[in-house]
Design an enzyme around this catalytic site. Structure first.
Site, PDB file in Angstrom:
ATOM      1  N   ARG A  84      39.915 113.825 116.615  1.00  0.00           N
ATOM      2  CA  ARG A  84      39.448 115.126 117.108  1.00  0.00           C
ATOM      3  C   ARG A  84      39.483 115.182 118.635  1.00  0.00           C
ATOM      4  O   ARG A  84      39.817 114.215 119.299  1.00  0.00           O
ATOM      5  CB  ARG A  84      38.053 115.411 116.543  1.00  0.00           C
ATOM      6  CG  ARG A  84      38.152 115.813 115.086  1.00  0.00           C
ATOM      7  CD  ARG A  84      36.809 115.996 114.447  1.00  0.00           C
ATOM      8  NE  ARG A  84      36.157 114.724 114.198  1.00  0.00           N
ATOM      9  CZ  ARG A  84      34.972 114.600 113.613  1.00  0.00           C
ATOM     10  NH1 ARG A  84      34.309 115.670 113.231  1.00  0.00           N
ATOM     11  NH2 ARG A  84      34.439 113.413 113.402  1.00  0.00           N
TER      12      ARG A  84
ATOM     13  N   TYR B 256      50.384 119.347 115.650  1.00  0.00           N
ATOM     14  CA  TYR B 256      49.879 119.076 114.295  1.00  0.00           C
ATOM     15  C   TYR B 256      50.959 119.186 113.215  1.00  0.00           C
ATOM     16  O   TYR B 256      50.735 118.758 112.091  1.00  0.00           O
ATOM     17  CB  TYR B 256      48.775 120.070 113.920  1.00  0.00           C
ATOM     18  CG  TYR B 256      47.477 119.908 114.680  1.00  0.00           C
ATOM     19  CD1 TYR B 256      46.618 118.832 114.424  1.00  0.00           C
ATOM     20  CD2 TYR B 256      47.074 120.843 115.628  1.00  0.00           C
ATOM     21  CE1 TYR B 256      45.413 118.696 115.093  1.00  0.00           C
ATOM     22  CE2 TYR B 256      45.870 120.717 116.304  1.00  0.00           C
ATOM     23  CZ  TYR B 256      45.037 119.644 116.032  1.00  0.00           C
ATOM     24  OH  TYR B 256      43.845 119.506 116.692  1.00  0.00           O
TER      25      TYR B 256
ATOM     26  N   LEU C 269      27.411 111.890 103.514  1.00  0.00           N
ATOM     27  CA  LEU C 269      28.242 112.064 104.713  1.00  0.00           C
ATOM     28  C   LEU C 269      29.698 111.699 104.475  1.00  0.00           C
ATOM     29  O   LEU C 269      30.542 111.906 105.345  1.00  0.00           O
ATOM     30  CB  LEU C 269      27.702 111.161 105.833  1.00  0.00           C
ATOM     31  CG  LEU C 269      26.472 111.665 106.572  1.00  0.00           C
ATOM     32  CD1 LEU C 269      25.753 110.503 107.233  1.00  0.00           C
ATOM     33  CD2 LEU C 269      26.870 112.692 107.612  1.00  0.00           C
TER      34      LEU C 269
ATOM     35  N   ASN D  90      30.640 120.736 115.979  1.00  0.00           N
ATOM     36  CA  ASN D  90      31.238 119.846 116.974  1.00  0.00           C
ATOM     37  C   ASN D  90      30.233 118.922 117.655  1.00  0.00           C
ATOM     38  O   ASN D  90      29.923 119.081 118.839  1.00  0.00           O
ATOM     39  CB  ASN D  90      32.060 120.669 117.977  1.00  0.00           C
ATOM     40  CG  ASN D  90      33.281 121.278 117.270  1.00  0.00           C
ATOM     41  OD1 ASN D  90      33.157 122.303 116.580  1.00  0.00           O
ATOM     42  ND2 ASN D  90      34.427 120.652 117.385  1.00  0.00           N
TER      43      ASN D  90
ATOM     44  N   ASP E  27      44.137 127.738 113.489  1.00  0.00           N
ATOM     45  CA  ASP E  27      42.881 127.306 114.114  1.00  0.00           C
ATOM     46  C   ASP E  27      41.728 128.254 113.818  1.00  0.00           C
ATOM     47  O   ASP E  27      41.923 129.453 113.647  1.00  0.00           O
ATOM     48  CB  ASP E  27      43.084 127.232 115.637  1.00  0.00           C
ATOM     49  CG  ASP E  27      42.195 126.183 116.282  1.00  0.00           C
ATOM     50  OD1 ASP E  27      41.307 125.644 115.599  1.00  0.00           O
ATOM     51  OD2 ASP E  27      42.408 125.899 117.478  1.00  0.00           O
TER      52      ASP E  27
ATOM     53  N   TYR F 227      40.846 121.618 103.789  1.00  0.00           N
ATOM     54  CA  TYR F 227      39.547 120.978 104.013  1.00  0.00           C
ATOM     55  C   TYR F 227      38.392 121.976 103.868  1.00  0.00           C
ATOM     56  O   TYR F 227      37.429 121.734 103.131  1.00  0.00           O
ATOM     57  CB  TYR F 227      39.573 120.364 105.406  1.00  0.00           C
ATOM     58  CG  TYR F 227      38.262 119.925 105.984  1.00  0.00           C
ATOM     59  CD1 TYR F 227      37.686 118.717 105.616  1.00  0.00           C
ATOM     60  CD2 TYR F 227      37.609 120.710 106.937  1.00  0.00           C
ATOM     61  CE1 TYR F 227      36.495 118.312 106.181  1.00  0.00           C
ATOM     62  CE2 TYR F 227      36.424 120.300 107.506  1.00  0.00           C
ATOM     63  CZ  TYR F 227      35.859 119.107 107.126  1.00  0.00           C
ATOM     64  OH  TYR F 227      34.678 118.696 107.674  1.00  0.00           O
TER      65      TYR F 227
ATOM     66  N   ARG G 274      45.971 123.860 106.775  1.00  0.00           N
ATOM     67  CA  ARG G 274      44.772 123.564 107.573  1.00  0.00           C
ATOM     68  C   ARG G 274      43.503 123.843 106.760  1.00  0.00           C
ATOM     69  O   ARG G 274      42.490 123.179 106.894  1.00  0.00           O
ATOM     70  CB  ARG G 274      44.784 124.431 108.847  1.00  0.00           C
ATOM     71  CG  ARG G 274      43.429 124.662 109.530  1.00  0.00           C
ATOM     72  CD  ARG G 274      42.851 123.340 110.021  1.00  0.00           C
ATOM     73  NE  ARG G 274      41.513 123.453 110.546  1.00  0.00           N
ATOM     74  CZ  ARG G 274      41.214 123.422 111.823  1.00  0.00           C
ATOM     75  NH1 ARG G 274      42.157 123.321 112.712  1.00  0.00           N
ATOM     76  NH2 ARG G 274      39.959 123.458 112.218  1.00  0.00           N
TER      77      ARG G 274
END
Ligand code: UGA
Length: 356
Positions: free
Chosen positions: A211, A308, A76, A192, A314, A163, A160
């Protein structure tokens, strides 16, 4: 069952440990630099806790000794906060790719069962978002399938995607180890997850931009406006952390069926735009606190550039079919949006609400 959990004191890890340790027959070895979210478990007789970050100093021999004692590895450990992807891309890539890889390589070499947490963000943006109005309402252009949907990310200067690409590379490495060396794996792509202990409340528990759930919670608790990035049109499917942990336990309980696959773990019934989520949050605060004032809590719009900084782009939408997941795991999410928001708001209200 003995389980090695890296990132065991994060949001997901802390809920997983609660559930694992509730079972008499489970022993856990947990690695994490922080302890706060699992302080209540710290002295549990079946938890061996190493307050240690992966990749810190010469930690690999100790990690290997722990992994040899376990049947499962749940990985994790990650940076998963979008405000860091464009501002600290090097650290984001380093942690999510280079610090994660030794765990994967070790599990493959030792033949341990690996559950790796990836992200629903590996899909990037939907085909429909690129086609615009030409896409119509064709579900094939936006429904995300864990085994067939392509992954579409923006250009390199939109950092962005640092990741998502690091996470995608790790998924590809896991799959290659599976094909070439027989690594028994399950890759989980979370959609989410919401619940108590998520990230941190900005301005209350720490400073920064976490978040959306903690951003909205903190705004409600501190009497500040909830901010909708770029109009709040982006859509997410919100999933109760408890439904998510149910899915994870099913993966661990049914290795014959679960291993060798990629999983979209989420609740497609709970799809909302971020604008709708802000309104749902207001209603949850009214229900939980009994205070009508929350119904008119201010909501403002902000550009992603202001919120940001440069390089943000996004994911437009994350909705999936979970038929295959349900069949393999004997699992279905059951918590609807209002009930999971009520639970979460009540947990935070008790700690930080009026008079707490
Ligand atoms: C993040 C991670 O990048 C994913 O890996 C992870 O799977 C996902 O969270 C998750 O929690 O499962 P994302 O959904 O984009 O992805 O993260 P959030 O920061 O929660 O943003 C959700 C949406 O809300 C975005 O459209 C964002 O622009 C918007 N937002 C965020 C607001 O409108 N206001 C805010 O105050 C914060």
């Amino acid at each position: 069952m003995r389980v090695l959990v890296t990132g065991c004191a994060g949001f997901i890890g802390s809920h997983l440990l609660d559930r694992l340790l509730a079972r008499e027959a489970v022993e856990v070895i947990g690695w994490d630099p922080d302890v706060a979210r699992i302080a209540h478990l710290r002295d549990h007789p079946r938890l061996a806790f190493r307050q240690q970050r992966l990749g810190q100093g010469d930690t690999l021999p100790a990690l290997e000794a722990d992994m040899r004692r376990c049947d499962w590895v749940v990985n994790l450990s990650a940076i998963c906060n979008p405000s860091l992807y464009n501002t600290e891309a090097l650290r984001t890539i380093h942690v999510n790719l280079f610090e994660a890889y030794p765990v994967i390589e070790m599990a493959a070499r030792l033949g341990r069962r690996l559950v790796h947490f990836s992200t629903s963000e590996v899909y990037g943006r939907t085909l429909a978002s690129y086609l615009g109005s030409r896409a119509g309402d064709d579900p094939d252009l936006y429904m995300l399938d864990a085994e067939t949907t392509p992954m579409i990310m923006g250009p390199i200067h939109n950092q962005r995607w640092s990741y998502a690409t690091a996470k995608q590379m790790i998924e590809r490495l896991i799959y290659a180890h599976h094909v070439e060396q027989g690594l028994p794996f399950a890759v989980v792509r979370p959609f989410n997850f919401f619940g108590p202990r998520m990230d941190y409340l900005p301005g209350i528990e720490a400073e920064g931009v976490p978040r959306v759930l903690p951003m909205f919670l903190s705004a409600m608790l501190r009497g500040q406006p909830m901010q909708l990035v770029d109009g709040g049109h982006a859509r997410r499917t919100i999933t109760s952390i408890h439904d998510a942990i149910d899915a994870l336990m099913a993966i661990l309980d049914r290795p014959e069926a679960s291993l060798g696959h990629f999983y979209n773990i989420g609740n497609p019934e709970n799809e909302v735009s971020m604008r709708d989520l802000a309104h749902a949050m207001r209603r949850a605060f009214v229900r939980v606190t009994g205070q009508p004032r929350f119904a008119d809590h201010p909501i403002v719009e902000v550009t992603s550039q202001d919120f940001y900084g440069a390089g943000y782009e996004d994911s437009d939408r994350r909705i999936m079919d979970i038929g295959k997941e349900a069949a393999r795991l004997g699992w279905r999410p059951t918590r609807d949006l209002d009930s999971l928001l009520d639970e979460t708001v009540a947990w935070y209200w008790e700690r930080y609400g009026d008079g707490a």
